[in-house]
Every structure is written in structure tokens, then in C-alpha cells.
Write a protein that holds these residues in place. Structure first.
Motif, PDB file in Angstrom:
ATOM      1  N   THR A   1       4.877   9.703 -19.011  1.00 27.26           N
ATOM      2  CA  THR A   1       4.238   8.433 -19.347  1.00 27.26           C
ATOM      3  C   THR A   1       5.309   7.395 -19.678  1.00 27.26           C
ATOM      4  N   THR A   2       5.210   6.217 -19.067  1.00 33.91           N
ATOM      5  CA  THR A   2       6.195   5.152 -19.299  1.00 33.91           C
ATOM      6  C   THR A   2       5.943   4.486 -20.636  1.00 33.91           C
ATOM      7  N   VAL A   3       6.995   4.405 -21.447  1.00 34.74           N
ATOM      8  CA  VAL A   3       6.902   3.731 -22.732  1.00 34.74           C
ATOM      9  C   VAL A   3       7.200   2.242 -22.553  1.00 34.74           C
ATOM     10  N   ILE A   4       8.313   1.903 -21.916  1.00 30.42           N
ATOM     11  CA  ILE A   4       8.713   0.508 -21.681  1.00 30.42           C
ATOM     12  C   ILE A   4       9.766   0.496 -20.568  1.00 30.42           C
ATOM     13  N   ARG A   5       9.825  -0.599 -19.825  1.00 31.26           N
ATOM     14  CA  ARG A   5      10.891  -0.810 -18.857  1.00 31.26           C
ATOM     15  C   ARG A   5      11.743  -1.977 -19.376  1.00 31.26           C
TER      16      ARG A   5
ATOM     17  N   GLN B   1      34.142   4.125 -42.981  1.00 29.88           N
ATOM     18  CA  GLN B   1      35.351   3.481 -42.457  1.00 29.88           C
ATOM     19  C   GLN B   1      35.041   2.902 -41.078  1.00 29.88           C
ATOM     20  N   LEU B   2      35.315   1.597 -40.897  1.00 26.65           N
ATOM     21  CA  LEU B   2      35.097   0.924 -39.617  1.00 26.65           C
ATOM     22  C   LEU B   2      36.455   0.760 -38.924  1.00 26.65           C
ATOM     23  N   LEU B   3      36.573   1.361 -37.749  1.00 24.71           N
ATOM     24  CA  LEU B   3      37.796   1.236 -36.948  1.00 24.71           C
ATOM     25  C   LEU B   3      37.473   0.374 -35.720  1.00 24.71           C
ATOM     26  N   VAL B   4      38.010  -0.894 -35.715  1.00 21.47           N
ATOM     27  CA  VAL B   4      37.734  -1.853 -34.651  1.00 21.47           C
ATOM     28  C   VAL B   4      38.958  -1.894 -33.721  1.00 21.47           C
ATOM     29  N   THR B   5      38.711  -1.533 -32.458  1.00 16.47           N
ATOM     30  CA  THR B   5      39.754  -1.558 -31.442  1.00 16.47           C
ATOM     31  C   THR B   5      39.545  -2.772 -30.540  1.00 16.47           C
ATOM     32  N   VAL B   6      40.587  -3.576 -30.383  1.00 17.24           N
ATOM     33  CA  VAL B   6      40.484  -4.804 -29.585  1.00 17.24           C
ATOM     34  C   VAL B   6      40.890  -4.470 -28.141  1.00 17.24           C
ATOM     35  N   LEU B   7      39.969  -4.793 -27.222  1.00 19.24           N
ATOM     36  CA  LEU B   7      40.180  -4.520 -25.808  1.00 19.24           C
ATOM     37  C   LEU B   7      40.453  -5.829 -25.043  1.00 19.24           C
ATOM     38  N   ASP B   8      41.124  -5.627 -23.987  1.00 20.29           N
ATOM     39  CA  ASP B   8      41.479  -6.807 -23.190  1.00 20.29           C
ATOM     40  C   ASP B   8      40.862  -6.677 -21.808  1.00 20.29           C
ATOM     41  N   VAL B   9      39.884  -7.341 -21.396  1.00 25.86           N
ATOM     42  CA  VAL B   9      39.277  -7.493 -20.064  1.00 25.86           C
ATOM     43  C   VAL B   9      37.932  -8.163 -20.253  1.00 25.86           C
ATOM     44  N   ASN B  10      37.007  -7.719 -19.522  1.00 20.36           N
ATOM     45  CA  ASN B  10      35.637  -8.225 -19.442  1.00 20.36           C
ATOM     46  C   ASN B  10      35.231  -9.018 -20.700  1.00 20.36           C
ATOM     47  N   ASP B  11      34.818 -10.193 -20.455  1.00 24.72           N
ATOM     48  CA  ASP B  11      34.506 -11.045 -21.620  1.00 24.72           C
ATOM     49  C   ASP B  11      33.017 -11.376 -21.768  1.00 24.72           C
ATOM     50  N   ASN B  12      32.135 -10.761 -20.962  1.00 24.83           N
ATOM     51  CA  ASN B  12      30.688 -10.981 -21.095  1.00 24.83           C
ATOM     52  C   ASN B  12      29.967  -9.618 -21.134  1.00 24.83           C
ATOM     53  N   ALA B  13      29.244  -9.431 -22.186  1.00 27.51           N
ATOM     54  CA  ALA B  13      28.473  -8.188 -22.323  1.00 27.51           C
ATOM     55  C   ALA B  13      27.041  -8.428 -21.866  1.00 27.51           C
ATOM     56  N   PRO B  14      26.384  -7.415 -21.343  1.00 25.36           N
ATOM     57  CA  PRO B  14      24.958  -7.562 -20.981  1.00 25.36           C
ATOM     58  C   PRO B  14      24.128  -7.923 -22.211  1.00 25.36           C
ATOM     59  N   THR B  15      23.064  -8.634 -21.982  1.00 25.53           N
ATOM     60  CA  THR B  15      22.155  -9.025 -23.068  1.00 25.53           C
ATOM     61  C   THR B  15      20.714  -8.705 -22.670  1.00 25.53           C
ATOM     62  N   PHE B  16      19.911  -8.328 -23.667  1.00 30.63           N
ATOM     63  CA  PHE B  16      18.491  -8.039 -23.457  1.00 30.63           C
ATOM     64  C   PHE B  16      17.666  -9.292 -23.730  1.00 30.63           C
ATOM     65  N   GLU B  17      16.466  -9.284 -23.200  1.00 30.01           N
ATOM     66  CA  GLU B  17      15.576 -10.417 -23.434  1.00 30.01           C
ATOM     67  C   GLU B  17      15.202 -10.515 -24.911  1.00 30.01           C
ATOM     68  N   GLN B  18      15.060  -9.346 -25.569  1.00 30.45           N
ATOM     69  CA  GLN B  18      14.752  -9.298 -27.003  1.00 30.45           C
ATOM     70  C   GLN B  18      15.706  -8.310 -27.649  1.00 30.45           C
ATOM     71  N   SER B  19      15.983  -8.558 -28.868  1.00 27.79           N
ATOM     72  CA  SER B  19      16.818  -7.593 -29.594  1.00 27.79           C
ATOM     73  C   SER B  19      15.998  -6.411 -30.120  1.00 27.79           C
ATOM     74  N   GLU B  20      14.685  -6.637 -30.188  1.00 28.10           N
ATOM     75  CA  GLU B  20      13.826  -5.556 -30.710  1.00 28.10           C
ATOM     76  C   GLU B  20      12.499  -5.570 -29.954  1.00 28.10           C
ATOM     77  N   TYR B  21      12.077  -4.386 -29.583  1.00 27.10           N
ATOM     78  CA  TYR B  21      10.788  -4.207 -28.902  1.00 27.10           C
ATOM     79  C   TYR B  21       9.940  -3.231 -29.748  1.00 27.10           C
ATOM     80  N   GLU B  22       8.644  -3.496 -29.818  1.00 26.80           N
ATOM     81  CA  GLU B  22       7.729  -2.588 -30.544  1.00 26.80           C
ATOM     82  C   GLU B  22       6.644  -2.148 -29.582  1.00 26.80           C
ATOM     83  N   ILE B  23       6.531  -0.813 -29.425  1.00 30.04           N
ATOM     84  CA  ILE B  23       5.590  -0.222 -28.476  1.00 30.04           C
ATOM     85  C   ILE B  23       4.680   0.751 -29.230  1.00 30.04           C
TER      86      ILE B  23
END
Length: 764
Positions: free
Chosen positions: A259-263, A227-249
Motif C-alpha cells: 500500500t502506497t503511503v506517499i510519493r 559532539q557535532l563534527l562538521v566537515t566542510v566539502l568543496d563541490v556541488n553547491d545546491n542540495a535537493p529540496t522538497f516541496e514541504q519540510s514535513e508531511y503528515e499521512i
């Protein structure tokens, strides 16, 4: 987060075709069968005995059995018909998880002789697991300001099956605002996203309830829902974005903590507080991930905080959220695939099974002593194991299958030389540096009866006095057998033969005399003692005993008749009154059946007072001349006058004879000393090889030749020495050889005198 099958369509088609094959691979010596999981008890798998070429009647006598490491009793063989069948529930997912291939490896073992066959049963997957979502309800918060085509990742379903049975398709319940988009990045990451079709209006609809259904590709199909329950919010209209949607390490196992895996780096087009980003694990990330990794909320750096073990988990899928600090906050998402690389951190493991000990010393080459299985948890070259054996003889290792070896006999065994072997099996992997493990095997060599009893020498010479009481000990012989236990236990017996008119057993038993021995009847008793061990079959050898019977003075002298018609013990002679002094009245002869000194005779005359004769013994007779076992002596009676008539004449005669005798001896001595040495001369002769006909042995002897004092005939050798240990002389019984050794063929060899293990033969 989405789970999916690993096999691509081409691999699935190949797998389906292989599942239909169950055939004997002649090159590898392996039987292959297949069986579906969840098959009922008793389900037919294959005719193992028939396919291996074994007779059904020999399955039980040869201890036919099936062994499976870590698989319990999933499969069993009916010993009556040789059929392999399902014995208990088989769950492919429990056995192999999500591996593309799943097989049960069996070892089919038969004894007498030991044989090992490998059977691989492939477990086919059936569609017995429906797709499962991690949660019964997924909640999404969407700002009304989100633009159409905005995407919201959903956690996909997982299916424990493989192949077509785990190929999932998704569908979304009808909605005017949302659509479903499934994007397959790779086999490990299938993205299921909810796509905004048109702008949301919170005042029109503040929530949307959707049903997401996952269907697998099995037949019949199985489904799962969330069951998917979608709640609609009112404010901030820009979400952060990553340079890639997927990284492989990629990172090596056993990496140090910290030990650092990725930054990671995400950006927000907003300004001020709405652009401040905090990084965190997605709420749906499993504890397996959070136990091994940590993320810095300010820098987005992912570091190792646990022990990475390739043999346990080789792939981590990490969902990271980048959330701004707006009101309400908005989040961007990315996936980090962490592949753990193998290091050579596991030493090989060695398992010894089916030991056939001890090994008979007559075992044939190729006899299987033990089965050896090696395993290494590493992968690639780090998991490739090679085995070696020390010492290299008389055994060797033979590779029979992947990571399976047989310890076999390679050269002859001799228990009497080496009774046991301590072998060391070394397994070494192909890593750098390589790791190794050892296992010790102690192989005992079982004895077989391959050595006959052996005596210390081939012949023994024994001297026994005659007339000893029956049952007295003669001699002790002993044989040694190099074998062990029953094969080395020796028993003794006499080799029966005839001795004259009697059997040997009438004279001697095992080491004792059964009846008195008579030197005059039997001077030499030769026989053999046989030694036999208790092996199967028994082995034996013989030794010869030469028993010389020594003479005892057990026979009194006996008078011989002087002429035909006379009686023994009485001599009657008629003497004229007119005979003079010195006239021979009679000759008396006596014989003694004994030998040597026991046969030397002396005479005494028991006469009446003033008897007119006296006794003279011829010294030739006193030298104990023997003929056919008897000693003869000759006594000559001389007539004498009465003392009153002949005293003066007797004294004169004695003086004259004595003077003549002294003169003769001096003349003889002078002549002998001035003459060159010859065969007949007195004194020592040169050593030469002689042979005694009674014993038949050769020896060098210093002979002393002298004339018998009777003065009759040519000089005779009266002393010979021999050693019983020398080889017998050829033809020792010929009369011609006796004559060559100056032994009178008419005279019998007299008794022996022994000194320093030499036998001296006196011949009279």
C-alpha cells in the motif's frame, strides 16, 4: 530527528494541579491517591481502610486483600493499621512509557459479605531521566558553497520523563560560523537545526567541532550532550529540496503490503548529474521504521511492507533524504509523519474473578456472585464494550466502574425447582461490525432446609389381629423430603399420648407391637407418627394411624346364672312328675366375650339315657345378639314323656306344628310382597350416608334392613360399610347419632369384616 514531550504547557499545569489531589469520588465509588515514582519502600500512600469506612479489627476476619493486574506487588496494605504503602520500586517510565497519565488500578476486596472497592494510585513523575542523544557523535558534511542561513537538521535528544521534566532546551558551544535554531512544529516534531551564519572556507577550516547540550526542565536540571563534527566539502553547491519540510499521512492499521503511503518529490536547481536525485531513509532512522516501510530510490514512493498494528505503534516518524549525484553529492531532507488509524480488529476480553459459589437458595437480592472485568485493546468506539447476560433471570449484571461489572442475584432461588444455572456473559464492542466474546459461569444453588417431610396421605388405616406376639410388624410409613443431603434425611418417632390408663409407648414402638393386643380390651388404637428432617432448624410433619384390632376366637362361652343366687355352670330345677310333654323345665343362658362368628353359640344336651326331656334352642339367641361385648344365647329345656308313652302323640304334634309353620310362612310372604315398602320391610333400602362411631368416617352404603330373628323391638340395621380415607363425621361419638342410624345404644358394636378395602360392621 528530535523527540519531545507531548503535553502542552496548559496540560502540564492542569496535570500538576491534579497530582496534589487524593480524594474519594462519591459518584464513582473510587479512592484516588498519588505517589511519586522511585519512592522508598514503606512510603505512605493513603489510609485505605479508614477512607473506605472499614474497621481495622475486621480486616483480617473479612479477608481484606488488594489485587492489581500486571502491577505485581508494587503497593501493599498493612492489615494492622489499614495503610497503603509502597512495597517495591515504582518506575513510571517502565509502567506507562511516555503516556501523559500513569495510574495503578487496585481492587480492594473484602469477604463476608463480599465487597469490592476500586483504588486508583497516580504515579507522579520525578526528574530521574536525563536527556539522551541517539549517538555520542553526529557527523555533518557541509559544502563550502552553501549559502549563509543554510540549515542542517540535527537529531535531538529524548527524555523519558513527562511534563516539565521532559521540556528540553538546547544550547550550542560558541562558534563564528554556526548557530542553533530550535523550531517546534508540533508536540511530536521539534526541529533542532544547525544554521550557517556565514560562508565556509574549506582552505581556512576544513572541520568544525561543536558541542550540543540538551537541558530538561526538572529540578534539579539534568543535561545530555552530543559532539557535532562538521566537515566542510568543496563541490556541488545546491542540495535537493522538497516541496514541504514535513508531511503528515493517515493510514489504517492492517493495510496490505505494498500500500502506497506517499510519493515524495524533491527538486535540484543544478543540472545534469548534479540534479539526479535518489531517495533513501536517513541514516538515523530506527529499524522499527525500516521494518514496516520501504522507499523507492527513484520515485520517492513510500510503501507498507509490514503489519501495521495500532495497538503496538500508532505513529511513525520517517526521515527521508533526497541526495543528488553530484561530486560530492548533496542531500535535502524532509519528515513524513505516518499516523496509524485504529480498526476494530480486537475482540473484547472477559475475566471472571472472586466467584462466590455455591449460592444459597435463600440468598437475598443483590448478593454478589462474581466480579467481571472486560477489556478491548481497540480505541474509540471500537474499544467501548457493553456486557449482557443470558438467561436474564434470576441474575443480572450491574456496572460498578469503568469496564467492571458485578454478577448479582435479582430474583428468588429455589433449589428444588432449579439446582444450577449455566450463565453466559457476552461482551460486545461498539465497532462496525462489532466483535464479541463470551464467558460461561456455572452457578450451583446450595440447599437450605425449607421443605418439611411429607407423607403420601394424611391418614392410614391398619388391621391387626389380636394376640399376635410382641415385636411383630404392624405397618410401614414413609415420608419424602424435597431438600438435599442432611436436610432430606428423615427420622421417625411416635407422638406419645395416653390410651386409657396406659401410655401409647406401652402398646407400640416404631412400627412394631410391644405387647399383645386384646380386641376385648381395645378395638381401635389411634396414634400419630412424626417425621423430622436433620436440617437446622429441623422441619417435620405428622401422619395418623388408625389400628383396628381384629377379633380372634380366644374366649370360651360361659354360662350365666339363670336367677339370683344361682352359681355359674350349674342349673338346678325341680320338675313335677305330673308335667306334660313340652313343658319348659329350665332356661340356660351363656355368654362369649368374642365378637361376630366367634360369639355365635350352639347348645348340646348331654343327658342320661332315656332322659325325659329334650333341648330346644331359641333361634333368636342363635343370631348372636351381643350386649356389652358378650354374646348371649338362650337354651330352653322342654320336658318330655317317656318314648313308650308319647311317640304317637309326638309325631302328630310335629306334623301339626310343621304344617302350621309352613302355612304361616306362606301367608307372611304374600302379605310382605303385596304391601308397599317401608322402613321395616325386608329387602334393600336406598343408599344413604352413614357413620361408624368407632372410626368416625363417612361413606355411602347400600344397607339391607332385616328383622332380628328374635322378633323383639323395632327393626335394626345390622350391616354398615365405610371408607377410612373419608373425612371424619362431626360428633361421631354422640348416642343420638347412633340412634338415628338404628344402632341400639345398649348394644356394643361388633367386630368388622373387610372386603375390598371396605369395613363391614356387624351389629348383633
Amino acid at each position: 530527528m528530535v523527540y519531545s514531550c507531548r503535553a502542552n504547557p496548559g496540560s502540564r499545569r492542569l496535570l500538576l494541579s491534579l497530582l496534589l489531589l487524593a480524594a474519594w469520588e462519591a459518584g464513582s465509588g473510587q479512592l484516588r491517591y498519588s505517589v511519586p515514582e522511585e519512592a522508598k519502600h514503606g512510603t505512605f500512600v493513603g489510609r485505605v481502610a479508614q477512607d473506605l469506612g472499614l474497621e481495622l479489627a475486621e480486616l483480617v476476619p473479612r479477608l481484606f486483600r488488594v489485587a492489581s493486574k500486571g502491577r505485581g506487588d508494587l503497593l501493599e496494605v498493612n492489615l494492622q493499621n489499614g495503610i497503603l504503602f509502597v512495597n517495591s520500586r515504582i518506575d513510571r517510565e517502565e509502567l506507562c512509557g511516555r503516556s501523559a497519565g500513569c495510574s495503578i488500578h487496585l481492587e480492594v476486596i473484602v469477604d463476608r459479605p463480599l465487597q469490592v472497592f476500586h483504588v486508583e494510585v497516580e504515579v507522579r513523575d520525578i526528574n530521574d531521566n536525563p536527556p539522551v542523544f541517539p549517538l555520542e557523535e553526529q557527523k555533518l558534511f557541509v559544502y563550502e558553497s552553501r549559502m549563509p542561513d543554510s540549515r542542517f537538521p540535527l537529531e535531538g535528544a529524548s527524555d523519558a520523563d513527562i511534563g516539565a521534566n521532559c521540556v528540553l532546551t538546547y544550547r550550542l558551544s560558541s562558534s563564528d560560523y554556526f548557530a542553533l535554531d530550535v523550531n517546534s512544529k508540533n508536540d511530536e516534531n521539534k526541529l533542532v537545526e544547525l544554521v550557517l551564519r556565514k560562508p565556509l572556507d574549506r582552505e581556512d577550516a576544513s572541520a568544525h567541532n561543536l558541542l550540543l547540550t540538551a537541558t530538561d526542565g526538572g529540578k534539579p536540571e539534568l543535561t545530555g550532550t552530543v559532539q557535532l563534527l562538521v566537515t566542510v566539502l568543496d563541490v556541488n553547491d545546491n542540495a535537493p529540496t522538497f516541496e514541504q519540510s514535513e508531511y503528515e499521512i493517515k493510514i489504517f492499521e492492517n493495510s496490505d503490503n505494498g500500500t502506497t503511503v506517499i510519493r515524495l518529490n524533491a527538486s535540484d536547481r543544478d543540472e545534469g548529474v548534479n540534479a539526479a536525485i535518489s531517495y533513501s531513509f536517513n541514516s538515523l532512522v530506527s529499524t522499527m521504521v525500516t521494518d514496516q516501510f520501504s522507499v523507492d530510490p527513484n520515485t520517492g514512493e513510500i510503501v507498507v511492507q509490514g503489519n501495521l498494528d495500532f495497538e503496538q505503534v500508532n505513529l511513525y516518524k520517517i526521515r527521508i533524504d533526497a541526495t543528488d549525484k553530484g561530486h560530492p553529492p548533496m542531500a535535502g531532507h524532509c519528515t513524513v509523519l505516518v499516523r496509524v488509524l485504529d480498526k476494530n480488529d480486537n475482540a473484547p476480553e472477559i475475566a471472571l474473578t472472586s466467584l462466590s459459589l455455591p449460592v444459597r437458595e435463600d440468598a437475598q437480592f443483590g448478593t454478589v456472585i462474581a466480579l467481571i472485568r472486560v477489556n478491548d485493546l481497540d480505541s474509540g468506539a471500537n474499544g467501548q464494550v457493553t456486557c449482557s447476560l443470558t438467561p436474564h433471570v434470576p441474575f443480572k449484571l450491574v456496572s460498578t466502574f469503568r469496564n467492571y461489572y458485578s454478577l448479582v442475584l435479582d430474583s428468588p432461588l429455589d433449589r428444588e425447582s432449579v439446582s444450577s444455572y449455566d450463565l453466559v456473559v457476552t461482551a460486545r464492542d461498539g465497532g462496525s461490525p462489532s466483535l464479541w466474546a463470551t464467558a460461561s459461569v456455572s452457578v450451583e444453588v446450595a440447599d437450605v432446609n425449607d421443605n418439611a417431610p411429607a407423607f403420601a396421605q394424611p391418614e392410614y388405616t391398619v388391621f391387626v389381629k389380636e394376640n399376635n406376639p410382641p415385636g411383630c410388624h404392624i405397618f410401614t410409613v414413609s415420608a419424602r423430603d424435597a431438600d438435599a443431603q442432611e436436610n432430606a434425611r428423615v427420622s421417625y418417632s411416635l407422638v406419645e399420648r395416653r390410651v386409657g390408663e396406659r401410655a401409647l409407648s406401652s402398646y407400640v414402638g416404631q412400627g412394631v407391637r410391644l405387647q399383645p393386643l386384646d380386641h376385648e380390651e381395645l378395638e381401635l388404637l389411634g396414634f400419630q407418627v412424626s417425621a423430622r428432617d436433620r436440617g437446622v432448624p429441623p422441619l417435620g410433619s405428622n401422619v395418623t394411624l388408625q389400628v383396628f384390632v381384629l377379633d380372634e376366637n380366644d374366649n370360651a362361652p360361659a354360662l350365666l346364672a339363670p336367677r339370683a343366687g344361682s352359681t355359674f355352670g350349674a342349673v338346678t330345677e325341680v320338675v313335677s312328675r305330673m308335667v306334660g310333654a313340652g313343658h319348659v323345665v329350665a332356661k340356660v343362658r351363656a355368654v362369649d366375650a368374642d365378637s361376630g362368628y366367634n360369639a355365635w353359640l350352639s347348645y348340646e344336651l348331654e343327658s342320661a339315657r332315656r332322659a325325659p326331656w329334650t333341648r330346644r334352642t331359641r333361634r333368636a339367641s342363635a343370631c348372636c345378639t351381643r350386649l356389652r361385648g358378650s354374646s348371649r344365647a338362650l337354651a330352653v329345656l322342654w320336658a318330655r314323656r317317656r318314648p313308650c308313652d308319647v311317640n304317637v302323640y309326638l309325631i302328630i304334634a310335629i306334623c301339626a306344628v310343621s304344617s302350621l309353620l309352613v302355612l304361616t310362612l306362606l301367608l307372611y310372604t304374600a302379605l310382605r310382597c303385596s304391601a308397599p315398602p317401608s322402613e321395616g320391610a325386608c329387602g334393600p333400602g336406598k343408599p344413604r350416608l352413614v357413620c361408624s362411631s368407632a372410626v368416625g368416617s363417612w361413606s355411602h352404603s347400600q344397607q339391607r334392613r332385616q328383622r332380628v330373628c328374635s322378633g323383639e323391638g323395632p327393626p335394626k340395621a345390622d350391616l354398615m360399610a365405610f371408607s377410612p380415607s373419608l373425612p371424619p363425621c362431626p360428633g361421631s361419638g354422640d348416642v343420638g347419632e347412633q340412634q338415628d342410624l338404628n344402632i341400639d345404644p345398649d348394644l356394643k358394636v361388633s367386630p368388622f369384616i373387610f372386603t375390598n378395602y371396605k369395613v363391614y360392621l356387624w351389629k348383633i
